[in-house]
Design a protein around this motif. Sequence first.
Motif, PDB file in Angstrom:
ATOM      1  N   PHE A   1      12.667  49.871  87.815  1.00  0.00           N
ATOM      2  CA  PHE A   1      12.184  48.586  87.792  1.00  0.00           C
ATOM      3  C   PHE A   1      13.183  47.596  86.862  1.00  0.00           C
ATOM      4  CE2 PHE A   1       8.001  50.668  88.735  1.00  0.00           C
ATOM      5  CZ  PHE A   1       7.806  50.109  89.939  1.00  0.00           C
ATOM      6  N   VAL A   2      13.697  48.150  85.765  1.00  0.00           N
ATOM      7  CA  VAL A   2      14.545  47.415  84.812  1.00  0.00           C
ATOM      8  C   VAL A   2      15.910  47.079  85.874  1.00  0.00           C
ATOM      9  CG1 VAL A   2      15.978  47.254  82.901  1.00  0.00           C
ATOM     10  CG2 VAL A   2      13.680  48.432  82.885  1.00  0.00           C
ATOM     11  N   PHE A   3      16.493  47.754  86.448  1.00  0.00           N
ATOM     12  CA  PHE A   3      17.547  47.643  87.370  1.00  0.00           C
ATOM     13  C   PHE A   3      17.253  46.664  88.697  1.00  0.00           C
ATOM     14  CE2 PHE A   3      19.165  51.191  84.875  1.00  0.00           C
ATOM     15  CZ  PHE A   3      20.650  51.085  84.831  1.00  0.00           C
ATOM     16  N   GLY A   4      15.936  46.881  89.088  1.00  0.00           N
ATOM     17  CA  GLY A   4      15.651  46.048  90.140  1.00  0.00           C
ATOM     18  C   GLY A   4      15.494  44.706  89.719  1.00  0.00           C
ATOM     19  N   ALA A   5      14.977  44.374  88.588  1.00  0.00           N
ATOM     20  CA  ALA A   5      14.968  42.931  87.733  1.00  0.00           C
ATOM     21  C   ALA A   5      16.388  42.565  87.514  1.00  0.00           C
ATOM     22  CB  ALA A   5      14.142  43.048  86.619  1.00  0.00           C
ATOM     23  N   ILE A   6      17.378  43.238  87.122  1.00  0.00           N
ATOM     24  CA  ILE A   6      18.644  42.739  86.996  1.00  0.00           C
ATOM     25  C   ILE A   6      19.201  42.323  88.174  1.00  0.00           C
ATOM     26  CG2 ILE A   6      20.843  43.411  85.985  1.00  0.00           C
ATOM     27  CD1 ILE A   6      19.372  45.373  84.269  1.00  0.00           C
ATOM     28  N   VAL A   7      19.133  43.216  89.001  1.00  0.00           N
ATOM     29  CA  VAL A   7      19.759  42.802  90.433  1.00  0.00           C
ATOM     30  C   VAL A   7      19.144  41.592  90.999  1.00  0.00           C
ATOM     31  CG1 VAL A   7      20.273  43.568  92.889  1.00  0.00           C
ATOM     32  CG2 VAL A   7      20.491  44.928  90.907  1.00  0.00           C
ATOM     33  N   THR A   8      17.755  41.575  91.017  1.00  0.00           N
ATOM     34  CA  THR A   8      16.914  40.356  91.309  1.00  0.00           C
ATOM     35  C   THR A   8      17.410  39.202  90.799  1.00  0.00           C
ATOM     36  OG1 THR A   8      15.184  41.981  92.037  1.00  0.00           O
ATOM     37  CG2 THR A   8      14.527  39.415  91.892  1.00  0.00           C
ATOM     38  N   SER A   9      17.661  39.085  89.484  1.00  0.00           N
ATOM     39  CA  SER A   9      18.101  38.068  88.580  1.00  0.00           C
ATOM     40  C   SER A   9      19.240  37.544  88.830  1.00  0.00           C
ATOM     41  CB  SER A   9      18.129  38.413  87.353  1.00  0.00           C
ATOM     42  OG  SER A   9      16.777  38.666  86.700  1.00  0.00           O
ATOM     43  N   PHE A  10      20.186  38.543  89.266  1.00  0.00           N
ATOM     44  CA  PHE A  10      21.734  37.870  89.822  1.00  0.00           C
ATOM     45  C   PHE A  10      21.441  37.267  91.226  1.00  0.00           C
ATOM     46  CE2 PHE A  10      23.535  40.529  86.656  1.00  0.00           C
ATOM     47  CZ  PHE A  10      24.764  39.781  86.407  1.00  0.00           C
ATOM     48  N   SER A  11      20.526  38.019  92.100  1.00  0.00           N
ATOM     49  CA  SER A  11      20.253  37.317  93.349  1.00  0.00           C
ATOM     50  C   SER A  11      19.756  35.749  93.488  1.00  0.00           C
ATOM     51  CB  SER A  11      19.460  38.177  94.359  1.00  0.00           C
ATOM     52  OG  SER A  11      20.034  39.616  94.474  1.00  0.00           O
TER      53      SER A  11
ATOM     54  N   THR B   1       8.156  41.841  85.795  1.00  0.00           N
ATOM     55  CA  THR B   1       9.151  43.022  84.960  1.00  0.00           C
ATOM     56  C   THR B   1       8.313  43.715  83.804  1.00  0.00           C
ATOM     57  OG1 THR B   1      11.072  41.907  85.445  1.00  0.00           O
ATOM     58  CG2 THR B   1      11.145  43.568  83.537  1.00  0.00           C
ATOM     59  N   VAL B   2       7.295  42.919  82.966  1.00  0.00           N
ATOM     60  CA  VAL B   2       6.693  43.370  82.014  1.00  0.00           C
ATOM     61  C   VAL B   2       5.484  44.246  82.513  1.00  0.00           C
ATOM     62  CG1 VAL B   2       5.049  42.575  80.235  1.00  0.00           C
ATOM     63  CG2 VAL B   2       7.281  41.352  80.356  1.00  0.00           C
ATOM     64  N   VAL B   3       4.823  43.691  83.578  1.00  0.00           N
ATOM     65  CA  VAL B   3       3.470  44.140  84.026  1.00  0.00           C
ATOM     66  C   VAL B   3       4.313  45.704  84.762  1.00  0.00           C
ATOM     67  CG1 VAL B   3       1.972  44.102  85.805  1.00  0.00           C
ATOM     68  CG2 VAL B   3       2.207  42.168  84.625  1.00  0.00           C
ATOM     69  N   TYR B   4       5.332  45.628  85.416  1.00  0.00           N
ATOM     70  CA  TYR B   4       5.905  46.840  86.396  1.00  0.00           C
ATOM     71  C   TYR B   4       6.134  47.914  84.985  1.00  0.00           C
ATOM     72  CZ  TYR B   4       6.616  44.080  90.412  1.00  0.00           C
ATOM     73  OH  TYR B   4       6.217  43.327  91.533  1.00  0.00           O
TER      74      TYR B   4
END
Length: 432
Positions: free
Chosen positions: A43-53, A232-235
């Motif tokens: 989920f952390v890596f998903g949040a990072i990739v999503t932030s770039f997107s 991100t916090v909830v996940y």
Amino acid sequence: MNKGSISLAGAVGMGTGVMIGAGIFALTGQIAQLAGPYFALSFVFGAIVTSFSAYSYIKMSNAWPSSGGIAMILQKAYGPGAIAAAAALLMALSMVISESLVARTFATYVLRPFDIAGGPLVPVLAVGVILFAFIVNASGNRSVGLLSIIMAVIKIGGIALFGIVALWSGGFTFAAASSTNSGFNLTGFIASVALSILAFKGFTTITNSGAEITDPHRNVGRTIMISIAICTVVYLLVAFAVGSNLSIDQIVAAKDYSLAEAASPALGQSGFYLTVVLAAVATASGVLASVFAVSRMLAMLTDMKMIPHSHFGMSGPIRSHTLVYTVVLASALAVFFDLSRIASLGAFFYLIMDMLVHWGVFRHLRHEIGAHGAVLLCAIAFDGFVLAAFTTMKLGSDPMIVLYAGAAISAVFISERIYLKRWTALEAVAKN
């Protein structure tokens, strides 16, 4: 469109409604199956990739806020041709896929107290919640915004409480890491990020409703980043709560209802029922928000002559028709596909579309909107890396879904090419 009809709070509620509805209840178990004992980090890596997107979408929305915003981005990047139309349609279809994913999750959790894990009741209930979303959406934007706020507050508060109590009950240990069969596979972990990204993709709901958000030049970007941060916090809270009460093998065994399974040892029978109620609220609001966004995106694609349209004898505006198309297609997917395959289709569609958005902005618009090319290239690279790993994993475990996805994506591009060529020819004849 009713400009300014959705407040900042309503937009955040709508965005988190889509993300949390899919991310926590529908995907936690599937992510754990791919990522192994370190699934929380996915989920952390998903949040990072999503932030770039999100960078591309925020920059474009700040410059040109509009409903159906992704279609606008693609048309400005590629012009009114088949690439823009096909990529926009892929986005719309990925959102419809998300509706069916969350609808089936709703049914799965609601049926858990009756010890029903499959059978015809799952698609029946899934279609039922999609029809509920149709009725609410047909009543107007303000009803959607108000209900999104109420449901978002209920579910985020309830899920946070579940996470805290479950962590406390589990002694702040991480049982998922102690399973003897929970080996780590790097390709599997990277592939799991594709599903984590899917859990965050609800931020595009905000982009697609840009013109309807108050003070859009300022609030679209704020809404996107606030929604990603909240999710991100909830996940992470819930991932650690689940991992503190279940081993990775237990999570995978109950992947379609892992939160309810984790609630039993942590909170007892009452906690189990509370989790089922929270899942019902979260997934219902996710379907509600997604139907709202995709029906308006399809209406804009129709107005922009990017997709074909038929009234099929229905009266009323185009937006009413696209609302019907949305719920019919989502219902069909909910009936004929299981959760794993629905999630996989959504990941393939979304990642391809997302890469096309970033490339179009980088190639044609970055100077006009003041975007940094390095950030855009990083977004493309991250998407491509995750897509390659996800495809590799699926070729090994379920090659047919890769074939279905490839055939569907190809059909979208080919059909759009044929439609636009025919429409251009008809327009030229009409002018002459």
